[in-house]
Design an enzyme around this catalytic site. Structure first.
Site, PDB file in Angstrom:
ATOM      1  N   THR A   1       0.828  -1.206   0.000  1.00 31.86           N
ATOM      2  CA  THR A   1       0.000   0.000   0.000  1.00 31.86           C
ATOM      3  C   THR A   1       0.869   1.264   0.000  1.00 31.86           C
ATOM      4  O   THR A   1       0.739   2.134  -0.874  1.00 31.86           O
ATOM      5  CB  THR A   1      -0.918   0.014   1.250  1.00 31.86           C
ATOM      6  OG1 THR A   1      -1.727  -1.156   1.220  1.00 31.86           O
ATOM      7  CG2 THR A   1      -1.793   1.245   1.290  1.00 31.86           C
TER       8      THR A   1
ATOM      9  N   LYS B   1       5.949   2.102  12.542  1.00 31.27           N
ATOM     10  CA  LYS B   1       5.838   2.502  13.956  1.00 31.27           C
ATOM     11  C   LYS B   1       6.109   1.345  14.911  1.00 31.27           C
ATOM     12  O   LYS B   1       6.586   1.560  16.024  1.00 31.27           O
ATOM     13  CB  LYS B   1       4.457   3.103  14.251  1.00 31.27           C
ATOM     14  CG  LYS B   1       3.269   2.244  13.863  1.00 31.27           C
ATOM     15  CD  LYS B   1       2.826   2.539  12.468  1.00 31.27           C
ATOM     16  CE  LYS B   1       1.772   1.583  11.997  1.00 31.27           C
ATOM     17  NZ  LYS B   1       0.995   2.088  10.887  1.00 31.27           N
TER      18      LYS B   1
ATOM     19  N   GLU C   1      -3.409  -2.831   9.319  1.00 29.68           N
ATOM     20  CA  GLU C   1      -2.098  -3.475   9.361  1.00 29.68           C
ATOM     21  C   GLU C   1      -2.205  -4.871   8.760  1.00 29.68           C
ATOM     22  O   GLU C   1      -3.304  -5.421   8.641  1.00 29.68           O
ATOM     23  CB  GLU C   1      -1.616  -3.573  10.818  1.00 29.68           C
ATOM     24  CG  GLU C   1      -1.356  -2.238  11.467  1.00 29.68           C
ATOM     25  CD  GLU C   1      -0.335  -1.398  10.704  1.00 29.68           C
ATOM     26  OE1 GLU C   1       0.798  -1.843  10.510  1.00 29.68           O
ATOM     27  OE2 GLU C   1      -0.688  -0.281  10.282  1.00 29.68           O
TER      28      GLU C   1
ATOM     29  N   ASP D   1      -1.448  -0.807  17.656  1.00 30.41           N
ATOM     30  CA  ASP D   1      -0.917   0.182  16.699  1.00 30.41           C
ATOM     31  C   ASP D   1      -0.977   1.586  17.301  1.00 30.41           C
ATOM     32  O   ASP D   1      -0.010   2.356  17.210  1.00 30.41           O
ATOM     33  CB  ASP D   1      -1.741   0.109  15.405  1.00 30.41           C
ATOM     34  CG  ASP D   1      -1.292   1.139  14.378  1.00 30.41           C
ATOM     35  OD1 ASP D   1      -0.238   0.945  13.754  1.00 30.41           O
ATOM     36  OD2 ASP D   1      -1.995   2.162  14.211  1.00 30.41           O
TER      37      ASP D   1
ATOM     38  N   LYS E   1       2.109   4.201  18.343  1.00 23.37           N
ATOM     39  CA  LYS E   1       2.176   5.604  17.893  1.00 23.37           C
ATOM     40  C   LYS E   1       2.249   6.578  19.067  1.00 23.37           C
ATOM     41  O   LYS E   1       3.000   7.552  19.020  1.00 23.37           O
ATOM     42  CB  LYS E   1       0.962   5.909  17.016  1.00 23.37           C
ATOM     43  CG  LYS E   1       1.002   5.179  15.671  1.00 23.37           C
ATOM     44  CD  LYS E   1      -0.344   5.246  14.993  1.00 23.37           C
ATOM     45  CE  LYS E   1      -0.306   4.657  13.590  1.00 23.37           C
ATOM     46  NZ  LYS E   1      -1.647   4.490  13.020  1.00 23.37           N
TER      47      LYS E   1
ATOM     48  N   GLY F   1      -3.771   4.923   4.590  1.00 26.81           N
ATOM     49  CA  GLY F   1      -4.032   4.799   3.155  1.00 26.81           C
ATOM     50  C   GLY F   1      -2.803   5.181   2.346  1.00 26.81           C
ATOM     51  O   GLY F   1      -1.893   5.860   2.837  1.00 26.81           O
TER      52      GLY F   1
HETATM   53  P1  NAP Z   1       1.742  -3.985   2.862  1.00 24.39           P
HETATM   54  O1  NAP Z   1       0.707  -3.480   1.939  1.00 24.39           O
HETATM   55  O2  NAP Z   1       1.552  -5.292   3.529  1.00 24.39           O
HETATM   56  O3  NAP Z   1       3.121  -4.001   2.049  1.00 24.39           O
HETATM   57  C1  NAP Z   1       4.291  -4.582   2.548  1.00 24.39           C
HETATM   58  C2  NAP Z   1       5.285  -4.701   1.405  1.00 24.39           C
HETATM   59  O4  NAP Z   1       6.533  -5.162   1.895  1.00 24.39           O
HETATM   60  C3  NAP Z   1       4.858  -5.664   0.309  1.00 24.39           C
HETATM   61  O5  NAP Z   1       5.193  -5.146  -0.948  1.00 24.39           O
HETATM   62  C4  NAP Z   1       5.680  -6.905   0.612  1.00 24.39           C
HETATM   63  O6  NAP Z   1       5.990  -7.643  -0.559  1.00 24.39           O
HETATM   64  C5  NAP Z   1       6.946  -6.297   1.154  1.00 24.39           C
HETATM   65  N1  NAP Z   1       7.634  -7.171   2.088  1.00 24.39           N
HETATM   66  C6  NAP Z   1       7.199  -7.615   3.292  1.00 24.39           C
HETATM   67  N2  NAP Z   1       8.132  -8.377   3.868  1.00 24.39           N
HETATM   68  C7  NAP Z   1       9.170  -8.422   3.023  1.00 24.39           C
HETATM   69  C8  NAP Z   1      10.445  -9.064   3.044  1.00 24.39           C
HETATM   70  N3  NAP Z   1      10.825  -9.824   4.078  1.00 24.39           N
HETATM   71  N4  NAP Z   1      11.289  -8.890   1.980  1.00 24.39           N
HETATM   72  C9  NAP Z   1      10.912  -8.123   0.936  1.00 24.39           C
HETATM   73  N5  NAP Z   1       9.716  -7.481   0.854  1.00 24.39           N
HETATM   74  C10 NAP Z   1       8.876  -7.648   1.885  1.00 24.39           C
HETATM   75  O7  NAP Z   1       2.004  -2.930   4.030  1.00 24.39           O
HETATM   76  P2  NAP Z   1       1.703  -1.367   4.028  1.00 24.39           P
HETATM   77  O8  NAP Z   1       0.278  -1.150   4.410  1.00 24.39           O
HETATM   78  O9  NAP Z   1       2.238  -0.745   2.806  1.00 24.39           O
HETATM   79  O10 NAP Z   1       2.543  -0.919   5.309  1.00 24.39           O
HETATM   80  C11 NAP Z   1       3.948  -0.826   5.231  1.00 24.39           C
HETATM   81  C12 NAP Z   1       4.465  -0.145   6.494  1.00 24.39           C
HETATM   82  O11 NAP Z   1       3.914   1.162   6.588  1.00 24.39           O
HETATM   83  C13 NAP Z   1       4.076  -0.854   7.796  1.00 24.39           C
HETATM   84  O12 NAP Z   1       5.116  -0.661   8.730  1.00 24.39           O
HETATM   85  C14 NAP Z   1       2.836  -0.094   8.257  1.00 24.39           C
HETATM   86  O13 NAP Z   1       2.651  -0.152   9.639  1.00 24.39           O
HETATM   87  C15 NAP Z   1       3.214   1.307   7.816  1.00 24.39           C
HETATM   88  N6  NAP Z   1       2.082   2.212   7.588  1.00 24.39           N
HETATM   89  C16 NAP Z   1       1.037   1.825   6.819  1.00 24.39           C
HETATM   90  C17 NAP Z   1      -0.003   2.719   6.591  1.00 24.39           C
HETATM   91  C18 NAP Z   1      -1.186   2.339   5.755  1.00 24.39           C
HETATM   92  O14 NAP Z   1      -2.117   3.140   5.684  1.00 24.39           O
HETATM   93  N7  NAP Z   1      -1.194   1.178   5.108  1.00 24.39           N
HETATM   94  C19 NAP Z   1       0.062   3.993   7.141  1.00 24.39           C
HETATM   95  C20 NAP Z   1       1.162   4.367   7.918  1.00 24.39           C
HETATM   96  C21 NAP Z   1       2.174   3.467   8.143  1.00 24.39           C
HETATM   97  P3  NAP Z   1       4.821  -8.333  -1.460  1.00 24.39           P
HETATM   98  O15 NAP Z   1       4.059  -7.185  -2.066  1.00 24.39           O
HETATM   99  O16 NAP Z   1       5.558  -9.103  -2.490  1.00 24.39           O
HETATM  100  O17 NAP Z   1       4.010  -9.145  -0.512  1.00 24.39           O
HETATM  101  N1  HSE Z   2      -3.243   0.607  10.340  1.00 24.05           N
HETATM  102  C1  HSE Z   2      -2.929   1.968  10.583  1.00 24.05           C
HETATM  103  C2  HSE Z   2      -4.195   2.739  10.880  1.00 24.05           C
HETATM  104  C3  HSE Z   2      -2.232   2.562   9.393  1.00 24.05           C
HETATM  105  O1  HSE Z   2      -5.282   2.231  10.592  1.00 24.05           O
HETATM  106  O2  HSE Z   2      -4.121   3.844  11.418  1.00 24.05           O
HETATM  107  C4  HSE Z   2      -1.747   3.975   9.619  1.00 24.05           C
HETATM  108  O3  HSE Z   2      -0.680   3.991  10.518  1.00 24.05           O
END
Ligand code: NAP
Ligand code: HSE
Length: 434
Positions: free
Chosen positions: A12, A102, A187, A198, A202, A305
């Site tokens: 994402t 985080k 998450e 989570d 934070k 997002g």
């Molecule tokens: P996600 O959609 O699950 O994406 C994770 C990515 O990392 C995927 O592309 C996955 O590969 C890759 N990955 C995971 N483990 C790996 C490994 N061992 N080696 C290589 N690649 C690996 O997660 P996300 O929602 O983007 O979140 C990523 C981070 O941002 C997390 O720490 C989350 O807490 C933080 N975050 C997310 C948001 C949100 O709104 N989503 C907001 C703020 C912070 P594949 O695609 O091949 O599976």
């Molecule tokens: N899972 C987290 C949330 C992503 O819903 O707030 C943003 O950090």
């Protein structure tokens, strides 16, 4: 000057970052200087929402960090390992790091910050809290002249989205959670969202920045929305409150050696409808900072997002790129941007925490019950703001009490006495109230 970006993760957030880098027009000119050199993923065959040359992708995350063409490492893979090790590897190689993780920062932030300071590189974390809301840099820099009394906020988008849709549409919990996952808010393991972990990560990070030293993450009292009863949300509404998952870090004083005593907690909370945080709906987050002399400052916006989070990640990349452009990489670290610790923080004993309470009791519907409950509260020194009887199921009644602010230990003492009353069948729910 071109700056090479190594992206660890293309889910994402990673895809959101890649999308910004792919279309620099109309953005700050420095965005045009950023080039995506390599991207680590788990599954090379997985379809990606952004078109990238296949040779950029690799399953070897260490190779991405080590690539000499990568100047800045952006960790958006999530999880504790290998994320922590990769961040430390980048630092050891003298590469600045931007991360949205985080979970890692709340647990290993001290270790990572020490390694970064020793190597003279930045680790920036704007995306780790509040999604697209700038809150990390304001706490580190813009509000640096204040003594912070309290930081409180709605800092989990998934749970706020779930609570809002349940309240507005009467939507079912499981269905709304599935929507939050589909929209990229949740998450990888949504238990972290709904159980409050989570938000606890934070608020640990925010408290560490606001009070100048790392906060013990494991000691943060954490309660999520997974055990919240729709009945309490409905009663709260009738009493003029909305229920939100709130994270709070409050300054309670300091000990002789200067250690800051903090009350840091996460729990579902009844907010009076006119409270500034009560109008924060959907995936939005808001953080209320109360400081001396600034007063109350509120930061509001989308808390999760792809787009909002990528906005925060790219802001950090630009900060580092800007410093490189003026040759500042050799001038030592800016202490405000690097956010080093300058004192110790400790958590107070939860029994000493002071707050208002909402308590729902299942009782027999008979004369004198309310009086006996009131006496139990009074004997423990707990002052009642309101006590209301709702119709229970069958012959019973449901009595909802809202207390004035009181120490947790005294409130628990009153509840223990109430539980012994013959007319009280159970203490069905206890929630905090602002
Ligand atoms: P996600 O959609 O699950 O994406 C994770 C990515 O990392 C995927 O592309 C996955 O590969 C890759 N990955 C995971 N483990 C790996 C490994 N061992 N080696 C290589 N690649 C690996 O997660 P996300 O929602 O983007 O979140 C990523 C981070 O941002 C997390 O720490 C989350 O807490 C933080 N975050 C997310 C948001 C949100 O709104 N989503 C907001 C703020 C912070 P594949 O695609 O091949 O599976
Ligand atoms: N899972 C987290 C949330 C992503 O819903 O707030 C943003 O950090």
């Amino acid at each position: 000057m071109t700056i090479g970006i190594g992206l660890l993760g293309l889910g994402t957030v990673g895809a959101g970052v890649a999308a910004i880098l792919a279309r620099p027009e109309g953005r700050h000119p420095l965005v045009g200087e950023l080039t995506l050199r390599r991207v680590a993923v788990r599954d090379l065959a997985r379809p990606r929402p952004v078109p990238l040359a296949p040779e950029l992708l690799s399953t070897d995350a260490e190779a991405v960090v080590d690539d000499p063409a990568v100047d800045i490492v952006v960790e958006v893979m999530g999880g504790l390992e290998p994320a922590r090790t990769l961040i430390l590897r980048a630092i050891a190689a003298g590469k600045p790091v931007v991360t949205a993780n985080k979970a890692v920062i709340a647990r290993y932030g001290e270790e990572i910050a020490a390694a970064a300071a020793a190597r003279g590189v930045y680790v920036l974390i704007e995306a780790a809290v509040g999604g697209g809301i700038p809150i990390i840099e304001p706490l580190k820099q813009s509000l640096g002249g204040n003594r912070i009394q309290r930081v409180s906020g709605i800092i989990n988008g998934t749970t706020n989205y779930i609570l809002s849709r349940m309240a507005d549409e009467g939507a079912a919990y499981a269905e709304v959670l599935a929507d939050a996952q589909r929209l990229g808010y949740a998450e990888a393991d949504p238990a972290a969202d709904v159980q409050g972990g989570d938000a606890a990560d934070k608020i640990a990070i925010l408290a560490g920045l606001a009070y100048g030293g790392p906060v013990p993450r494991a000691g943060i009292a954490t309660e999520g929305i997974d055990r919240l009863d729709a009945r309490d949300v409905a009663y709260a509404d009738q009493l003029g409150f909305v229920v939100k998952l709130l994270a709070v870090a409050e300054h309670c004083g300091h000990s002789d050696d200067g250690t800051q005593q903090l009350d840091v907690r996460v729990h579902p909370t009844l907010l009076p409808r006119q409270h500034p945080l009560a109008g924060v709906h959907g995936v939005n987050n808001a953080i209320l900072v109360e400081g001396d002399p600034v007063g109350r400052v509120m930061f509001y916006g989308p808390g999760a997002g792809a787009g909002p989070t990528a906005s925060a990640v790219v802001a950090d990349i630009l900060n580092i790129a800007g410093i490189r452009q003026v040759g500042g990489a050799d001038a030592g670290l800016d202490p405000l941007l690097a956010a080093s610790s300058w004192r110790r923080c400790a958590l107070i004993d939860g029994a000493l925490s002071r707050h208002r309470n909402y308590v729902r009791l299942r009782t027999r519907d008979e004369a004198g019950v309310i009086g006996r409950i009131g006496t139990c509260f009074g004997d423990a020194g707990v002052s009642i703001q309101s006590i209301v009887q709702f119709e229970g199921s069958g012959d019973g009644a449901e009595i909802v009490v809202i207390t004035h602010e009181v120490q947790e230990a005294l409130f628990r003492q009153a509840l223990a006495a109430i539980e012994t009353l013959a007319a009280v069948e159970s203490v069905a729910a206890c929630l905090r109230t602002l």
